[in-house]
Design a protein around this motif. Sequence first.
Motif, PDB file in Angstrom:
ATOM      1  N   ASP A 216       1.023  -1.390  -0.077  1.00 54.47           N
ATOM      2  CA  ASP A 216       0.003  -0.057   0.178  1.00 54.47           C
ATOM      3  C   ASP A 216       0.868   1.149  -0.156  1.00 54.47           C
ATOM      4  OD1 ASP A 216      -2.220   1.683   0.275  1.00 54.47           O
ATOM      5  OD2 ASP A 216      -2.436   1.599   2.448  1.00 54.47           O
TER       6      ASP A 216
ATOM      7  N   ALA B 189      -6.741   2.927  -8.666  1.00 53.04           N
ATOM      8  CA  ALA B 189      -7.845   3.769  -8.973  1.00 53.04           C
ATOM      9  C   ALA B 189      -8.070   4.084 -10.415  1.00 53.04           C
ATOM     10  CB  ALA B 189      -7.742   5.109  -7.873  1.00 53.04           C
TER      11      ALA B 189
ATOM     12  N   THR C 107       0.741   2.736  -5.575  1.00 56.74           N
ATOM     13  CA  THR C 107      -0.147   1.765  -6.080  1.00 56.74           C
ATOM     14  C   THR C 107      -1.597   2.112  -5.745  1.00 56.74           C
ATOM     15  OG1 THR C 107       0.062   0.851  -3.836  1.00 56.74           O
ATOM     16  CG2 THR C 107       1.324  -0.067  -5.441  1.00 56.74           C
ATOM     17  N   ARG C 108      -1.887   3.181  -4.872  1.00 59.31           N
ATOM     18  CA  ARG C 108      -3.266   3.304  -4.762  1.00 59.31           C
ATOM     19  C   ARG C 108      -3.776   4.089  -5.898  1.00 59.31           C
ATOM     20  NH1 ARG C 108      -1.479   4.452   0.623  1.00 59.31           N
ATOM     21  NH2 ARG C 108      -1.508   6.506   0.273  1.00 59.31           N
ATOM     22  N   ARG C 109      -2.920   5.161  -6.529  1.00 63.64           N
ATOM     23  CA  ARG C 109      -3.385   5.912  -7.551  1.00 63.64           C
ATOM     24  C   ARG C 109      -3.416   4.949  -8.865  1.00 63.64           C
ATOM     25  NH1 ARG C 109       0.425  10.122  -5.392  1.00 63.64           N
ATOM     26  NH2 ARG C 109       2.227   9.071  -5.990  1.00 63.64           N
TER      27      ARG C 109
END
Length: 290
Positions: A85, A94, A89-91
């Motif tokens: 996380d 998404a 990786t979140r971007r």
Amino acid sequence: MHLSSSVLRFLVAESEPPEAREDRRASVGRSSGETYRETLRSLAPGAECHRVKPADAGAALPPGESLAGYDGVFLTGSPLHLYTDTPETRRTVAFMRAVFASGTPSFGSCAGLQVATVAAGGTVRANRRGFEAAFARRITPTGEGAGHPLLAGRPAAYDAPSIHTDAVETLPDGAVLLASNRVTAVQAAEIRFDGGVFWGVQYHPELALDEVAGALRRQANGLIEAELAGSRAEVEAYADQVDALHRAPGRRDLAWRLGLDDQVIDASKRLTELRNFIDALDGTRDIVRR
């Protein structure tokens, strides 16, 4: 067969972080997104190709563009670990969820398959069987894969450029496993999620052999740690042979030493999955209605 009825509009999503992007440029002269863009233009002459960097803070589509305005989205490889996380990786995940929601068909290789998997609810992990380096060997289509248009033209077993340490652990609900081999359980898959469809492979049909050699050199330390090579000199010697075959694809002695056939050496066959995806779009997004 090239599509010529209308100008195709492609978006290449390059998830390499900036440092990895520059390392790759220093090694082979282009980032992963630049390689993809060049390859797509060779397969679909005249196609309009834009690039976006979803892992980067503040990344955005070109002014006035929307995901739904493209015929296809292509996700490149990346050193990101999708089970970690981080803001990157979140971007990236998404972004992929937005691609699914847009309904625009998408294709991805290596980390691209992993991003789509996580975005649709599956999981990725470090590959328990270790490093798959230079080439994935004896990839075998499943029963579903043998009849799937993504793998049309591939034989019952084939090799492909590949270099990765992570792999899909569980596919999302409703996904279809299309190919496997001894090292990596998920080598190709179709994922449908939130109105969108994704075709992906764990290997790299977009990479020419000189880029395979560059990847080996960049990851030499990891290959030594994985005990696939005893020294950087050994990695360099192997990479030199791959480079030499790139320059002279007709050299049977090099093909024999590297254990490669026309599925890798012949660019038209190496690019099979990308060509099949573009052909399946057919300007009308027929891929969505399969």
